[in-house]
Design a protein around this motif. Structure first.
Motif, mmCIF file in Angstrom:
data_model
loop_
_atom_site.group_PDB
_atom_site.id
_atom_site.type_symbol
_atom_site.label_atom_id
_atom_site.label_comp_id
_atom_site.label_asym_id
_atom_site.label_seq_id
_atom_site.Cartn_x
_atom_site.Cartn_y
_atom_site.Cartn_z
ATOM 1 N N GLY A 109 -4.975 -1.826 4.258
ATOM 2 C CA GLY A 109 -5.678 -0.936 3.577
ATOM 3 C C GLY A 109 -5.268 0.427 3.674
ATOM 4 N N VAL A 110 -4.419 0.934 4.706
ATOM 5 C CA VAL A 110 -4.017 2.286 4.764
ATOM 6 C C VAL A 110 -2.709 2.345 3.735
ATOM 7 C CG1 VAL A 110 -2.754 3.940 6.306
ATOM 8 C CG2 VAL A 110 -4.642 2.734 7.086
ATOM 9 N N VAL A 111 -2.021 1.446 3.669
ATOM 10 C CA VAL A 111 -0.796 1.255 2.891
ATOM 11 C C VAL A 111 -1.036 1.278 1.234
ATOM 12 C CG1 VAL A 111 1.334 -0.120 2.254
ATOM 13 C CG2 VAL A 111 0.845 0.326 4.667
ATOM 14 N N PHE A 112 -2.079 0.485 0.907
ATOM 15 C CA PHE A 112 -2.335 0.173 -0.341
ATOM 16 C C PHE A 112 -3.365 0.863 -0.930
ATOM 17 C CE2 PHE A 112 0.111 -3.507 0.770
ATOM 18 C CZ PHE A 112 1.332 -3.434 -0.349
ATOM 19 N N LYS A 113 -4.116 1.803 -0.187
ATOM 20 C CA LYS A 113 -5.374 2.381 -0.442
ATOM 21 C C LYS A 113 -4.946 3.746 0.111
ATOM 22 C CE LYS A 113 -7.802 -0.781 -2.824
ATOM 23 N NZ LYS A 113 -7.876 -0.765 -4.160
ATOM 24 N N PRO A 114 -5.950 4.839 -0.319
ATOM 25 C CA PRO A 114 -5.885 6.089 0.233
ATOM 26 C C PRO A 114 -6.406 6.100 1.510
ATOM 27 C CG PRO A 114 -7.220 6.324 -1.788
ATOM 28 C CD PRO A 114 -6.881 4.823 -1.732
ATOM 29 N N VAL A 115 -5.806 6.897 2.341
ATOM 30 C CA VAL A 115 -6.029 7.151 3.951
ATOM 31 C C VAL A 115 -7.804 6.899 4.372
ATOM 32 C CG1 VAL A 115 -5.600 8.154 6.027
ATOM 33 C CG2 VAL A 115 -4.077 8.077 4.219
ATOM 34 N N GLU A 116 -8.306 7.589 3.596
ATOM 35 C CA GLU A 116 -9.979 7.351 3.929
ATOM 36 C C GLU A 116 -10.449 6.089 3.689
ATOM 37 O OE1 GLU A 116 -8.558 9.494 1.625
ATOM 38 O OE2 GLU A 116 -8.706 11.586 2.773
ATOM 39 N N ILE A 117 -10.133 5.377 2.522
ATOM 40 C CA ILE A 117 -10.624 3.944 2.526
ATOM 41 C C ILE A 117 -9.727 3.099 3.438
ATOM 42 C CG2 ILE A 117 -10.264 1.950 0.681
ATOM 43 C CD1 ILE A 117 -12.165 4.530 0.010
ATOM 44 N N GLY A 118 -8.404 3.182 3.850
ATOM 45 C CA GLY A 118 -7.998 2.581 4.800
ATOM 46 C C GLY A 118 -8.583 2.547 6.059
ATOM 47 N N LEU A 119 -8.864 3.783 6.586
ATOM 48 C CA LEU A 119 -9.689 4.031 7.757
ATOM 49 C C LEU A 119 -11.145 3.445 7.951
ATOM 50 C CD1 LEU A 119 -8.385 7.554 8.795
ATOM 51 C CD2 LEU A 119 -7.661 5.530 9.765
ATOM 52 N N LEU A 120 -11.760 3.551 6.676
ATOM 53 C CA LEU A 120 -13.109 2.886 6.533
ATOM 54 C C LEU A 120 -12.865 1.296 6.885
ATOM 55 C CD1 LEU A 120 -15.981 3.028 5.732
ATOM 56 C CD2 LEU A 120 -15.546 2.874 3.459
ATOM 57 N N ILE A 121 -11.737 0.583 6.128
ATOM 58 C CA ILE A 121 -11.519 -0.622 6.288
ATOM 59 C C ILE A 121 -11.320 -1.208 7.980
ATOM 60 C CG2 ILE A 121 -9.868 -2.577 5.893
ATOM 61 C CD1 ILE A 121 -9.376 -1.318 2.915
ATOM 62 N N ALA A 122 -10.642 -0.155 8.537
ATOM 63 C CA ALA A 122 -10.021 -0.233 10.046
ATOM 64 C C ALA A 122 -11.568 -0.266 10.921
ATOM 65 C CB ALA A 122 -9.459 0.743 10.412
ATOM 66 N N VAL A 123 -12.122 0.711 10.560
ATOM 67 C CA VAL A 123 -13.445 0.717 11.323
ATOM 68 C C VAL A 123 -14.519 -0.493 11.047
ATOM 69 C CG1 VAL A 123 -15.572 2.153 11.405
ATOM 70 C CG2 VAL A 123 -13.522 3.401 11.295
ATOM 71 N N VAL A 124 -14.586 -0.971 9.838
ATOM 72 C CA VAL A 124 -15.230 -1.924 9.498
ATOM 73 C C VAL A 124 -15.131 -3.122 10.062
ATOM 74 C CG1 VAL A 124 -16.233 -3.525 7.637
ATOM 75 C CG2 VAL A 124 -16.308 -0.828 7.497
ATOM 76 N N THR A 125 -13.689 -3.601 10.118
ATOM 77 C CA THR A 125 -12.785 -4.556 10.592
ATOM 78 C C THR A 125 -13.227 -4.428 12.192
ATOM 79 O OG1 THR A 125 -10.880 -3.692 10.498
ATOM 80 C CG2 THR A 125 -11.516 -5.430 8.647
ATOM 81 N N SER A 126 -12.943 -3.752 12.891
ATOM 82 C CA SER A 126 -13.070 -3.494 14.100
ATOM 83 C C SER A 126 -14.589 -3.672 14.570
ATOM 84 C CB SER A 126 -12.569 -2.257 14.575
ATOM 85 O OG SER A 126 -11.221 -1.785 14.576
ATOM 86 N N PHE A 127 -15.466 -3.128 13.877
ATOM 87 C CA PHE A 127 -16.891 -3.225 14.169
ATOM 88 C C PHE A 127 -17.200 -4.844 13.890
ATOM 89 C CE2 PHE A 127 -21.553 -2.978 13.161
ATOM 90 C CZ PHE A 127 -21.850 -2.302 14.346
ATOM 91 N N ALA A 128 -16.965 -5.399 12.836
ATOM 92 C CA ALA A 128 -17.217 -6.768 12.764
ATOM 93 C C ALA A 128 -16.585 -7.475 13.923
ATOM 94 C CB ALA A 128 -16.745 -7.317 11.360
ATOM 95 N N LYS A 129 -15.416 -7.377 14.330
ATOM 96 C CA LYS A 129 -14.759 -8.138 15.505
ATOM 97 C C LYS A 129 -15.666 -7.885 16.721
ATOM 98 C CE LYS A 129 -10.393 -8.454 17.773
ATOM 99 N NZ LYS A 129 -10.949 -8.502 19.108
ATOM 100 N N ILE A 130 -16.096 -6.695 16.993
ATOM 101 C CA ILE A 130 -16.889 -6.435 18.095
ATOM 102 C C ILE A 130 -18.315 -7.335 18.172
ATOM 103 C CG2 ILE A 130 -18.238 -4.820 19.370
ATOM 104 C CD1 ILE A 130 -15.940 -2.808 18.845
ATOM 105 N N LEU A 131 -18.734 -7.159 17.079
ATOM 106 C CA LEU A 131 -19.881 -7.885 16.757
ATOM 107 C C LEU A 131 -19.812 -9.552 17.101
ATOM 108 C CD1 LEU A 131 -21.900 -6.285 13.919
ATOM 109 C CD2 LEU A 131 -22.584 -6.553 15.939
ATOM 110 N N LEU A 132 -18.691 -10.162 16.309
ATOM 111 C CA LEU A 132 -18.347 -11.491 16.646
ATOM 112 C C LEU A 132 -18.151 -11.628 18.172
ATOM 113 C CD1 LEU A 132 -17.882 -13.997 14.993
ATOM 114 C CD2 LEU A 132 -15.645 -13.484 14.912
#
Length: 151
Positions: free
Chosen positions: A68-91
């Motif tokens: 996400g950080v490599v192929f998208k702008p940094v803001e989008i990459g960080l959003l992907i990081a936050v969403v995947t981390s939050f989903a992992k915690i919920l799981l």
């Protein structure tokens, strides 16, 4: 500018650009090549392999964040990081790891029988460890898991 943009900028012809933009594009290509050549050495392949061996879900989250950080702008990459981390915690909260414990011979220590083959079950008793607090969101999962072991 993100890495994939710099790669595509480097490989596109300058036919459609006017003569005034070429120095700017060449400057971006030069900076992009510097960034790519330094970032490649920052990737720790051994750590990625270790994460894969330890926890597949962590590896998926790590790769999603990296890509996400490599192929998208940094803001989008960080959003992907936050969403995947939050989903992992919920799981992990809704489906905690539960294991059967067995007694290590000649000690008073109880360990996971999957990790310690020498651990033996206590006859007539099921000893279970739930690796998370039991909430309303994971109580049915924990109950079904224990009932599956009893039947």
């Amino acid at each position: 500018m993100y890495v994939s943009g710099s790669i595509f900028t480097h490989n596109t012809p300058d036919v459609s650009l006017s003569h005034t933009h070429k120095p700017y594009i060449n400057h971006l290509r030069f900076l992009s090549s510097i960034i790519i050549s330094t970032v490649i050495w920052l990737i720790d392949y051994d750590a990625a392999i270790l994460i894969w061996k330890i926890d597949k879900l962590d590896f998926v989250a790590c790769m999603g964040e990296f890509l996400g950080v490599v192929f998208k702008p940094v803001e989008i990459g960080l959003l992907i990081a936050v969403v995947t981390s939050f989903a992992k915690i919920l799981l992990q909260v809704t489906r905690p790891q539960t294991v059967i414990l067995g007694k290590i011979p000649m000690t008073s220590v109880y360990r996971n029988i999957g990790q310690y083959p020498e651990a033996t079950k206590v006859p007539g008793v099921l000893i279970v460890r739930v690796d998370s607090a039991i909430y309303f969101s994971n109580s049915n999962y924990t109950k079904e898991r224990i009932l599956r072991w009893l039947i």
